[in-house]
Write a protein that holds these residues in place. Sequence first.
Motif, PDB file in Angstrom:
ATOM      1  N   MET A  95       0.998  -0.840   0.151  1.00 58.42           N
ATOM      2  CA  MET A  95       0.115  -0.004   0.126  1.00 58.42           C
ATOM      3  C   MET A  95       0.867   1.027  -0.105  1.00 58.42           C
ATOM      4  O   MET A  95       1.714   1.440   0.406  1.00 58.42           O
ATOM      5  CB  MET A  95      -1.293  -0.139   1.219  1.00 58.42           C
ATOM      6  N   SER A  96       0.718   1.645  -0.537  1.00 57.32           N
ATOM      7  CA  SER A  96       1.462   3.649  -0.981  1.00 57.32           C
ATOM      8  C   SER A  96       0.819   4.877  -0.788  1.00 57.32           C
ATOM      9  O   SER A  96      -0.633   4.651   0.089  1.00 57.32           O
ATOM     10  CB  SER A  96       1.380   3.073  -2.390  1.00 57.32           C
ATOM     11  N   THR A  97       1.845   5.576   0.040  1.00 54.49           N
ATOM     12  CA  THR A  97       1.141   7.074   1.003  1.00 54.49           C
ATOM     13  C   THR A  97       1.889   8.124   0.200  1.00 54.49           C
ATOM     14  O   THR A  97       2.567   7.733  -0.402  1.00 54.49           O
ATOM     15  CB  THR A  97       2.154   7.252   2.246  1.00 54.49           C
ATOM     16  N   ILE A  98       0.567   8.820   0.125  1.00 52.91           N
ATOM     17  CA  ILE A  98       0.248  10.000  -0.900  1.00 52.91           C
ATOM     18  C   ILE A  98       0.241  11.497  -0.426  1.00 52.91           C
ATOM     19  O   ILE A  98      -0.370  11.096   0.652  1.00 52.91           O
ATOM     20  CB  ILE A  98      -0.951  10.057  -1.904  1.00 52.91           C
TER      21      ILE A  98
ATOM     22  N   THR B 126       9.462   7.702  -2.127  1.00 50.46           N
ATOM     23  CA  THR B 126       9.430   6.722  -3.740  1.00 50.46           C
ATOM     24  C   THR B 126      10.079   5.852  -3.910  1.00 50.46           C
ATOM     25  O   THR B 126      10.220   4.685  -4.094  1.00 50.46           O
ATOM     26  CB  THR B 126      10.749   7.440  -4.152  1.00 50.46           C
ATOM     27  N   LYS B 127      11.208   5.298  -2.523  1.00 53.78           N
ATOM     28  CA  LYS B 127      12.190   4.099  -2.565  1.00 53.78           C
ATOM     29  C   LYS B 127      11.085   3.357  -2.083  1.00 53.78           C
ATOM     30  O   LYS B 127      10.776   1.857  -2.448  1.00 53.78           O
ATOM     31  CB  LYS B 127      13.244   4.269  -2.152  1.00 53.78           C
ATOM     32  N   LEU B 128      10.586   3.940  -0.639  1.00 49.27           N
ATOM     33  CA  LEU B 128       9.485   3.092  -0.355  1.00 49.27           C
ATOM     34  C   LEU B 128       7.873   2.275  -1.504  1.00 49.27           C
ATOM     35  O   LEU B 128       7.347   1.461  -0.755  1.00 49.27           O
ATOM     36  CB  LEU B 128       8.587   3.521   1.189  1.00 49.27           C
ATOM     37  N   GLN B 129       7.677   3.233  -1.980  1.00 46.80           N
ATOM     38  CA  GLN B 129       6.616   3.190  -3.052  1.00 46.80           C
ATOM     39  C   GLN B 129       7.257   1.657  -3.364  1.00 46.80           C
ATOM     40  O   GLN B 129       6.909   0.709  -4.378  1.00 46.80           O
ATOM     41  CB  GLN B 129       6.123   4.520  -3.402  1.00 46.80           C
ATOM     42  N   TYR B 130       8.460   2.154  -3.956  1.00 42.50           N
ATOM     43  CA  TYR B 130       8.905   1.035  -4.892  1.00 42.50           C
ATOM     44  C   TYR B 130       9.210  -0.243  -4.383  1.00 42.50           C
ATOM     45  O   TYR B 130       8.358  -1.453  -5.346  1.00 42.50           O
ATOM     46  CB  TYR B 130      10.730   1.584  -5.835  1.00 42.50           C
TER      47      TYR B 130
ATOM     48  N   GLU C 110       7.786  -1.405  -1.571  1.00 44.32           N
ATOM     49  CA  GLU C 110       6.365  -2.089  -1.629  1.00 44.32           C
ATOM     50  C   GLU C 110       5.854  -2.622  -2.552  1.00 44.32           C
ATOM     51  O   GLU C 110       4.527  -3.748  -2.791  1.00 44.32           O
ATOM     52  CB  GLU C 110       4.962  -1.008  -1.449  1.00 44.32           C
ATOM     53  N   ALA C 111       6.065  -1.839  -4.379  1.00 45.78           N
ATOM     54  CA  ALA C 111       5.117  -2.061  -5.113  1.00 45.78           C
ATOM     55  C   ALA C 111       5.637  -3.327  -5.641  1.00 45.78           C
ATOM     56  O   ALA C 111       5.278  -4.247  -5.840  1.00 45.78           O
ATOM     57  CB  ALA C 111       5.779  -1.103  -6.852  1.00 45.78           C
ATOM     58  N   LEU C 112       7.353  -3.606  -4.671  1.00 50.24           N
ATOM     59  CA  LEU C 112       8.456  -5.041  -5.348  1.00 50.24           C
ATOM     60  C   LEU C 112       7.443  -6.263  -4.364  1.00 50.24           C
ATOM     61  O   LEU C 112       6.679  -7.276  -4.901  1.00 50.24           O
ATOM     62  CB  LEU C 112       9.425  -4.862  -5.242  1.00 50.24           C
ATOM     63  N   LEU C 113       7.036  -5.766  -3.144  1.00 49.93           N
ATOM     64  CA  LEU C 113       6.617  -7.138  -2.480  1.00 49.93           C
ATOM     65  C   LEU C 113       4.616  -7.124  -2.258  1.00 49.93           C
ATOM     66  O   LEU C 113       4.878  -8.224  -2.685  1.00 49.93           O
ATOM     67  CB  LEU C 113       6.488  -6.276  -0.845  1.00 49.93           C
ATOM     68  N   ASN C 114       4.161  -6.578  -3.228  1.00 52.19           N
ATOM     69  CA  ASN C 114       2.709  -6.704  -3.322  1.00 52.19           C
ATOM     70  C   ASN C 114       2.695  -7.686  -5.340  1.00 52.19           C
ATOM     71  O   ASN C 114       2.184  -8.345  -5.006  1.00 52.19           O
ATOM     72  CB  ASN C 114       2.221  -5.443  -3.893  1.00 52.19           C
ATOM     73  N   SER C 115       3.891  -7.349  -6.200  1.00 50.26           N
ATOM     74  CA  SER C 115       3.718  -8.064  -7.014  1.00 50.26           C
ATOM     75  C   SER C 115       4.182  -9.867  -6.805  1.00 50.26           C
ATOM     76  O   SER C 115       3.880 -10.807  -6.836  1.00 50.26           O
ATOM     77  CB  SER C 115       4.943  -7.034  -8.108  1.00 50.26           C
ATOM     78  N   ASP C 116       5.158  -9.341  -6.181  1.00 51.20           N
ATOM     79  CA  ASP C 116       5.311 -11.156  -4.945  1.00 51.20           C
ATOM     80  C   ASP C 116       4.443 -11.843  -4.687  1.00 51.20           C
ATOM     81  O   ASP C 116       4.444 -12.708  -4.924  1.00 51.20           O
ATOM     82  CB  ASP C 116       6.652 -11.208  -4.467  1.00 51.20           C
TER      83      ASP C 116
END
Length: 554
Positions: free
Chosen positions: A1-4, A540-544, A546-552
Amino acid sequence: MSTIVSSSTVTGGSGTTYITGLSGLDTTALIEAAVEAKMQPAYTIDSQVKAMQAEAAAFQDMAGLLQALSDAVEPLSGKAESSVFNSTAAYLTSKLDDPASYMSATVTDEAAVGLYEIEVAQLATSHKVASDAQASDTALGLNGNVTLAAAGATGATITVTADMTVSDIAKAINAASADSGVVATVIATGDGAETLVLSTRDTGASLSVSGDTGGVLTGLGLTAADGSFANELQAAQDAILTVDGVTVTSADNDIESLLPGVSVNLYAATAGESITLEVGQDLSAAMAAIEAFVDAFNAYRAFAITHQQTEDGVGAAEDAVLFADSTLKSASAALYDAIGTEVEVDGVTHTLATLGIDLGAGSMLDIDEDALEEALLQRPEVVEAFFASAGTSSSTDLGVVSLPPTLDSGDYTVDVTVDAGTGEITAATIGGVALEVSGSTLRGAEGSAYAGLSMVYTGSSSASATVTIRQGLADQVMGMGDTYTNDADGLITTKQDSLTETIEDKQDRRADIAESAANYEETLIAYYARIEEQIALAQTKLQYIEALLNSDDD
């Protein structure tokens, strides 16, 4: 989950624009708070400058009121050229009901004080003749030339043509009035009828006619067959009057310099009665000057009272900008010393109260007009002695011409050295201080305590004399005013200069603080911008990640 995280663009007080909000922190508020802390000394200076500007404005008002007071008393001072005590006025009295309807008089300061009996036997009149009645707005059919002249005038020739009406002839005569000294008037004397009246411009001057080539004047009925005036309305005559039994004639009813400094205007004969003309001191001028002094003093007192006011539990009132100020206190004390002046005349001591001027509520001056008028009428020398300074000399060869308003009352020794061979004054001192010598005139040197003093010595040998100076109220007030308002070194002037200098210094200091705060703000902006940038990069790194983890997980 990303934070905006939302962001916004902000422009700081220094003009620098930056992005805030990326970190979730209110960096704008942090920067503003830090800059405000830096600006606190500047705000303190702002309050100080505001107070000093109010003080400077109050001193400006004070100086203006003291100058107005000096200006008000100057006509009452010992300055001969402006003193109201040297002013004269004309007063008319008579058994006649209204002497002012028979004559008026004006005087200058050159007029000698005295009483004069004047009787007006007759007024000066101009010469007036009339034509027969003529038809209105009708060509008269007269042709010819006629020359008109008042006594003493060059004369002018008037050309009359057959198509001219009475009004046309009058216009032609008036067009040449500057040369002939004759004016024409048309009077409506009945239905469709007009009469031409000729009169001399100046009283006492007779009208003459000549060269009536076409019988114009006889045609108008102005002259008879023998050339004499047919209808003489008024003969020319001079004014005749007597002054203390001496007969005076005048071609004019306005007689300038009937007596030295005295001019009269005659309005009617006095029918055997006389009018008493009194040339005396102008009491109205002295009264008006004293009233102006009282008004100016009270205006200053109102100012002083305002700056002495207090409020319960607070101290000085808001408007009391000069509360407890030493300059205001000393000026008020000096004024009270001046109005407490006592003058001795013929062994009797006089004060303001003697003249009908009392110190009332609020230490304001009140005038009893009846008492003051009586003092001016009965003892004008006392009033003058009270207000105007005077100097007397123990030697008939030494006379005091003018006094400076700052010279204290007292006795002063004047030593004059005269060259035995030439009889010229070579040196003179007063109280041991050298005087400037110019012929027989002795003057106090500029910059000395005697600046403004002028004396005349007419003796032929060296001598020593005592000059007694008595300072009047007016001169004391003027001297006091100069002490406070003099442009060069007046106490108020000095105070204002000091305030101006201090205000400028504080404003410079305030500008330095504001500049330092602005620089500090820019430093903070740069600092927080770097933090925001680092946080934004981390997010930005955190979102990246999180995105990798979500894809796994998928």
